[in-house]
Motif scaffolding. Sequence first.
Motif, PDB file in Angstrom:
ATOM      1  N   PRO A 480       0.798  -1.229   0.000  1.00  0.00           N
ATOM      2  CA  PRO A 480       0.000   0.000   0.000  1.00  0.00           C
ATOM      3  C   PRO A 480       0.831   1.279   0.000  1.00  0.00           C
ATOM      4  CG  PRO A 480       0.086  -0.902   2.205  1.00  0.00           C
ATOM      5  CD  PRO A 480       0.777  -1.894   1.315  1.00  0.00           C
ATOM      6  N   CYS A 481       2.140   1.186   0.227  1.00  0.00           N
ATOM      7  CA  CYS A 481       2.955   2.396   0.348  1.00  0.00           C
ATOM      8  C   CYS A 481       3.403   2.935  -1.008  1.00  0.00           C
ATOM      9  CB  CYS A 481       4.170   2.121   1.226  1.00  0.00           C
ATOM     10  SG  CYS A 481       3.753   1.853   2.971  1.00  0.00           S
ATOM     11  N   HIS A 482       3.987   2.073  -1.847  1.00  0.00           N
ATOM     12  CA  HIS A 482       4.536   2.558  -3.112  1.00  0.00           C
ATOM     13  C   HIS A 482       4.118   1.703  -4.305  1.00  0.00           C
ATOM     14  CE1 HIS A 482       7.413   3.798   0.135  1.00  0.00           C
ATOM     15  NE2 HIS A 482       6.990   4.949  -0.333  1.00  0.00           N
ATOM     16  N   GLY A 483       3.175   0.764  -4.087  1.00  0.00           N
ATOM     17  CA  GLY A 483       2.555   0.062  -5.199  1.00  0.00           C
ATOM     18  C   GLY A 483       3.269  -1.172  -5.701  1.00  0.00           C
ATOM     19  N   SER A 484       4.317  -1.629  -5.022  1.00  0.00           N
ATOM     20  CA  SER A 484       4.957  -2.875  -5.457  1.00  0.00           C
ATOM     21  C   SER A 484       3.974  -4.028  -5.323  1.00  0.00           C
ATOM     22  CB  SER A 484       6.198  -3.163  -4.605  1.00  0.00           C
ATOM     23  OG  SER A 484       7.178  -2.175  -4.783  1.00  0.00           O
ATOM     24  N   ARG A 485       4.098  -4.991  -6.243  1.00  0.00           N
ATOM     25  CA  ARG A 485       3.207  -6.149  -6.213  1.00  0.00           C
ATOM     26  C   ARG A 485       4.031  -7.420  -6.428  1.00  0.00           C
ATOM     27  NH1 ARG A 485      -0.061  -6.606 -10.229  1.00  0.00           N
ATOM     28  NH2 ARG A 485      -1.650  -7.725  -9.059  1.00  0.00           N
ATOM     29  N   PHE A 486       3.585  -8.492  -5.759  1.00  0.00           N
ATOM     30  CA  PHE A 486       4.312  -9.757  -5.793  1.00  0.00           C
ATOM     31  C   PHE A 486       3.331 -10.892  -6.037  1.00  0.00           C
ATOM     32  CE2 PHE A 486       6.186  -6.725  -2.898  1.00  0.00           C
ATOM     33  CZ  PHE A 486       7.540  -6.747  -3.187  1.00  0.00           C
ATOM     34  N   ASP A 487       3.797 -11.956  -6.715  1.00  0.00           N
ATOM     35  CA  ASP A 487       2.941 -13.129  -6.872  1.00  0.00           C
ATOM     36  C   ASP A 487       2.916 -13.910  -5.568  1.00  0.00           C
ATOM     37  OD1 ASP A 487       5.239 -14.815  -6.788  1.00  0.00           O
ATOM     38  OD2 ASP A 487       5.432 -14.810  -8.967  1.00  0.00           O
ATOM     39  N   GLY A 489       4.157 -16.585  -4.735  1.00  0.00           N
ATOM     40  CA  GLY A 489       5.446 -17.158  -4.366  1.00  0.00           C
ATOM     41  C   GLY A 489       6.478 -16.114  -3.989  1.00  0.00           C
ATOM     42  N   GLY A 490       6.085 -14.819  -4.003  1.00  0.00           N
ATOM     43  CA  GLY A 490       6.986 -13.755  -3.616  1.00  0.00           C
ATOM     44  C   GLY A 490       7.704 -13.072  -4.771  1.00  0.00           C
ATOM     45  N   GLY A 491       7.554 -13.575  -6.011  1.00  0.00           N
ATOM     46  CA  GLY A 491       8.223 -12.964  -7.154  1.00  0.00           C
ATOM     47  C   GLY A 491       7.663 -11.596  -7.472  1.00  0.00           C
ATOM     48  N   VAL A 492       8.508 -10.690  -7.936  1.00  0.00           N
ATOM     49  CA  VAL A 492       8.099  -9.316  -8.217  1.00  0.00           C
ATOM     50  C   VAL A 492       7.225  -9.278  -9.468  1.00  0.00           C
ATOM     51  CG1 VAL A 492       8.858  -6.970  -8.750  1.00  0.00           C
ATOM     52  CG2 VAL A 492      10.199  -8.382  -7.167  1.00  0.00           C
ATOM     53  N   LEU A 493       6.034  -8.700  -9.337  1.00  0.00           N
ATOM     54  CA  LEU A 493       5.145  -8.445 -10.465  1.00  0.00           C
ATOM     55  C   LEU A 493       5.219  -7.002 -10.920  1.00  0.00           C
ATOM     56  CD1 LEU A 493       1.910 -10.290  -9.252  1.00  0.00           C
ATOM     57  CD2 LEU A 493       3.511 -11.084 -11.000  1.00  0.00           C
ATOM     58  N   HIS A 494       5.476  -6.097  -9.975  1.00  0.00           N
ATOM     59  CA  HIS A 494       5.358  -4.662 -10.251  1.00  0.00           C
ATOM     60  C   HIS A 494       6.287  -3.921  -9.303  1.00  0.00           C
ATOM     61  CE1 HIS A 494       2.405  -1.690 -12.103  1.00  0.00           C
ATOM     62  NE2 HIS A 494       3.278  -0.940 -11.467  1.00  0.00           N
ATOM     63  N   GLY A 495       7.148  -3.049  -9.845  1.00  0.00           N
ATOM     64  CA  GLY A 495       8.058  -2.277  -9.032  1.00  0.00           C
ATOM     65  C   GLY A 495       7.353  -1.155  -8.283  1.00  0.00           C
ATOM     66  N   PRO A 496       8.104  -0.421  -7.459  1.00  0.00           N
ATOM     67  CA  PRO A 496       9.552  -0.248  -7.496  1.00  0.00           C
ATOM     68  C   PRO A 496      10.391  -1.355  -6.874  1.00  0.00           C
ATOM     69  CG  PRO A 496       8.612   1.084  -5.743  1.00  0.00           C
ATOM     70  CD  PRO A 496       7.456   0.493  -6.496  1.00  0.00           C
ATOM     71  N   ALA A 497       9.805  -2.294  -6.160  1.00  0.00           N
ATOM     72  CA  ALA A 497      10.605  -3.385  -5.601  1.00  0.00           C
ATOM     73  C   ALA A 497      11.299  -4.133  -6.730  1.00  0.00           C
ATOM     74  CB  ALA A 497       9.718  -4.333  -4.808  1.00  0.00           C
ATOM     75  N   SER A 498      12.551  -4.510  -6.484  1.00  0.00           N
ATOM     76  CA  SER A 498      13.274  -5.315  -7.464  1.00  0.00           C
ATOM     77  C   SER A 498      13.667  -6.677  -6.912  1.00  0.00           C
ATOM     78  CB  SER A 498      14.533  -4.572  -7.931  1.00  0.00           C
ATOM     79  OG  SER A 498      15.411  -4.314  -6.846  1.00  0.00           O
ATOM     80  N   ALA A 499      13.565  -6.847  -5.604  1.00  0.00           N
ATOM     81  CA  ALA A 499      13.889  -8.126  -4.969  1.00  0.00           C
ATOM     82  C   ALA A 499      12.608  -8.821  -4.528  1.00  0.00           C
ATOM     83  CB  ALA A 499      14.801  -7.905  -3.764  1.00  0.00           C
ATOM     84  N   PRO A 500      12.559 -10.145  -4.589  1.00  0.00           N
ATOM     85  CA  PRO A 500      11.350 -10.878  -4.187  1.00  0.00           C
ATOM     86  C   PRO A 500      11.150 -10.856  -2.686  1.00  0.00           C
ATOM     87  CG  PRO A 500      13.121 -12.411  -4.679  1.00  0.00           C
ATOM     88  CD  PRO A 500      13.637 -11.046  -5.057  1.00  0.00           C
ATOM     89  N   LEU A 501       9.947 -11.271  -2.262  1.00  0.00           N
ATOM     90  CA  LEU A 501       9.687 -11.481  -0.842  1.00  0.00           C
ATOM     91  C   LEU A 501      10.361 -12.777  -0.416  1.00  0.00           C
ATOM     92  CD1 LEU A 501       5.885 -10.593  -0.698  1.00  0.00           C
ATOM     93  CD2 LEU A 501       7.832  -9.091  -0.204  1.00  0.00           C
ATOM     94  N   SER A 502      11.015 -12.742   0.719  1.00  0.00           N
ATOM     95  CA  SER A 502      11.760 -13.912   1.189  1.00  0.00           C
ATOM     96  C   SER A 502      10.800 -15.034   1.590  1.00  0.00           C
ATOM     97  CB  SER A 502      12.633 -13.540   2.404  1.00  0.00           C
ATOM     98  OG  SER A 502      13.511 -12.497   2.076  1.00  0.00           O
ATOM     99  N   PRO A 503      11.148 -16.286   1.272  1.00  0.00           N
ATOM    100  CA  PRO A 503      10.283 -17.411   1.663  1.00  0.00           C
ATOM    101  C   PRO A 503      10.283 -17.613   3.174  1.00  0.00           C
ATOM    102  CG  PRO A 503      12.340 -18.204   0.685  1.00  0.00           C
ATOM    103  CD  PRO A 503      12.325 -16.717   0.491  1.00  0.00           C
ATOM    104  N   ARG A 504       9.184 -18.155   3.693  1.00  0.00           N
ATOM    105  CA  ARG A 504       9.056 -18.467   5.110  1.00  0.00           C
ATOM    106  C   ARG A 504       8.565 -19.909   5.254  1.00  0.00           C
ATOM    107  NH1 ARG A 504      11.874 -14.802   5.532  1.00  0.00           N
ATOM    108  NH2 ARG A 504      11.576 -12.830   6.636  1.00  0.00           N
ATOM    109  N   ASP A 505       9.096 -20.585   6.243  1.00  0.00           N
ATOM    110  CA  ASP A 505       8.716 -21.972   6.501  1.00  0.00           C
ATOM    111  C   ASP A 505       7.557 -21.995   7.496  1.00  0.00           C
ATOM    112  OD1 ASP A 505       8.568 -24.687   6.668  1.00  0.00           O
ATOM    113  OD2 ASP A 505      10.382 -24.924   7.862  1.00  0.00           O
ATOM    114  N   VAL A 506       6.335 -21.953   6.969  1.00  0.00           N
ATOM    115  CA  VAL A 506       5.135 -21.961   7.802  1.00  0.00           C
ATOM    116  C   VAL A 506       4.446 -23.297   7.622  1.00  0.00           C
ATOM    117  CG1 VAL A 506       2.872 -20.926   8.159  1.00  0.00           C
ATOM    118  CG2 VAL A 506       4.858 -19.470   7.739  1.00  0.00           C
ATOM    119  N   ARG A 507       4.224 -24.001   8.705  1.00  0.00           N
ATOM    120  CA  ARG A 507       3.614 -25.337   8.632  1.00  0.00           C
ATOM    121  C   ARG A 507       2.374 -25.392   9.500  1.00  0.00           C
ATOM    122  NH1 ARG A 507       9.140 -28.968   9.439  1.00  0.00           N
ATOM    123  NH2 ARG A 507      10.332 -27.992   7.731  1.00  0.00           N
ATOM    124  N   GLU A 508       1.377 -26.066   8.994  1.00  0.00           N
ATOM    125  CA  GLU A 508       0.155 -26.256   9.784  1.00  0.00           C
ATOM    126  C   GLU A 508       0.400 -27.319  10.845  1.00  0.00           C
ATOM    127  OE1 GLU A 508      -3.722 -25.544   7.686  1.00  0.00           O
ATOM    128  OE2 GLU A 508      -2.595 -26.473   6.085  1.00  0.00           O
TER     129      GLU A 508
END
Length: 509
Positions: A480-487, A489-508
């Motif tokens: 919501p701050c500068h409009g970056s978007r990620f799929d 899986g964390g991959g960048v869809l829309h800048g200004p971000a150029s690096a993906p979101l880091s994966p997290r090990d979340v288990r049920e």
Amino acid sequence: MVTLPGESVSYWMESAAPTSYPRLDCDVAADVAVIGGGMAGLCTAWELARTGRSVVVLDAARIAAGVSGHTTAKLTAQHGLIYAHLRSTFGAEAARLYARSQTEAMEHVVATAAELGADCEIERRPAYTYAADARQDGEIRAEVDAAREAGLDACLVTDTGLPFRTGSAIRVADQVQFHPRRFLLALAEDLTRRGGRVYENSRVRRLREGRTNKVTTETGATATAESVVIATHYPAFDRSLAFSRLRPLRELVIAGPLDDKHAPPGMYITPHEGTRSVRSAPYGDGRRLLIVTGEKYTPGEPKVAQRFDRLISWAREHFPVREITHHWATQDNWPTDRVPHVGLFHLATQNVYVATGFGGWGLSGGAMAGRTLADMIDGREVAWAGLYDPRRVHPIAEAGAFVKANLATARHFVADRLRPVEHDALAVIPPGGGAVVRWKGQQCAVYRDEEGAVHAVSAVCSHLGCVVAFNDVERSWDCPCHGSRFDVGGGVLHGPASAPLSPRDVREE
């Protein structure tokens, strides 16, 4: 899972050929490196190649597939209620320069399409900005007066040709609508014939400025160039502090066929009712494709599906549209003084340029930027360079919008960390859904796929650290701050971000 009528695809993307330019996998050198293969980037590269300069274009994904491939595709100098604002804020000369630069850019696209033989469905149509009802007629009258003084062939009308009642409208004759992706693909083909090089799937991660500049992609390949143009929609680098003067907004688009006799005879927009923009495009067999845009909102705001529902209901209420065949979304940046940023990137640079902040009018604005930047790089004087200079400072004109935009960013940066997360347990996330959850002290963006498996990444945007939110229609994580978007899986869809979101090990459990 959210289900909407029609295909989730831009009509412009569906009805134009795919591209297959190579990835940059080795170091290259050129006179100019253009980062971004949309309207502004490709127009700039083509203009420079025509002068004999060597040019490389680097796009993070596919050219003409970002904002330029998801637009409403109006090519006009009639930009809502801009001229009254320009005249009252910056003076009549600024309004005249804006009108001249945008009109010349529009006509240049038409001439270029003819020169290239591009099959991009250019149609001349009047452009209207209308009041939703008579209460806003004063705004329209002021805009007509300012637009006429600025040099546009504008007039005040009460009959818009729309099949529903409105207030008065400003009408500007002989504007253009077209197929933007087909135009840009023709431009790219001619660019390569002139010796230009186009690289796709080549996201730029670093820029080293100097007498000679070096840009480095995420694979480590570099492009060395005397000049660099940043045309990435939102600037890919923060050294100009442009993020404090740009507000990203997202808009929804729906489209569906209707009989030719029911198609709107022009291009229409109203700033009221949450914005409604209407035009049609050729669709064959005596039909036109109705294209309706609206429901403007900040990326990361919830209930996107409800916004789509409102837009669909509005279209069906006002037009005999047979069915909704396409739906998609687009995004642009609104500068705090409502004038695009085109020129030198920041005060300390002499050879790095930027084009951004088109406020929803990126087709004429991108064409204007291409001609302007090419002339500046070649050392030619540009009459309107001062108007669009990104280094300009208008503290009085920008103060209100600047404070509002940055307070909103600060609120998200702080409050989104302090407020309760959306769900306390993974079990309540349905298939096809997502939520920000707290897991072992960290905020994680968790998506559950259709088979029930969870996929988790950091909920902290890799740009400047705001917390992302789930988009329930596009299945993406939006900042919501500068409009970056990620799929998911964390991959960048829309800048200004150029690096993906880091994966997290979340288990049920």
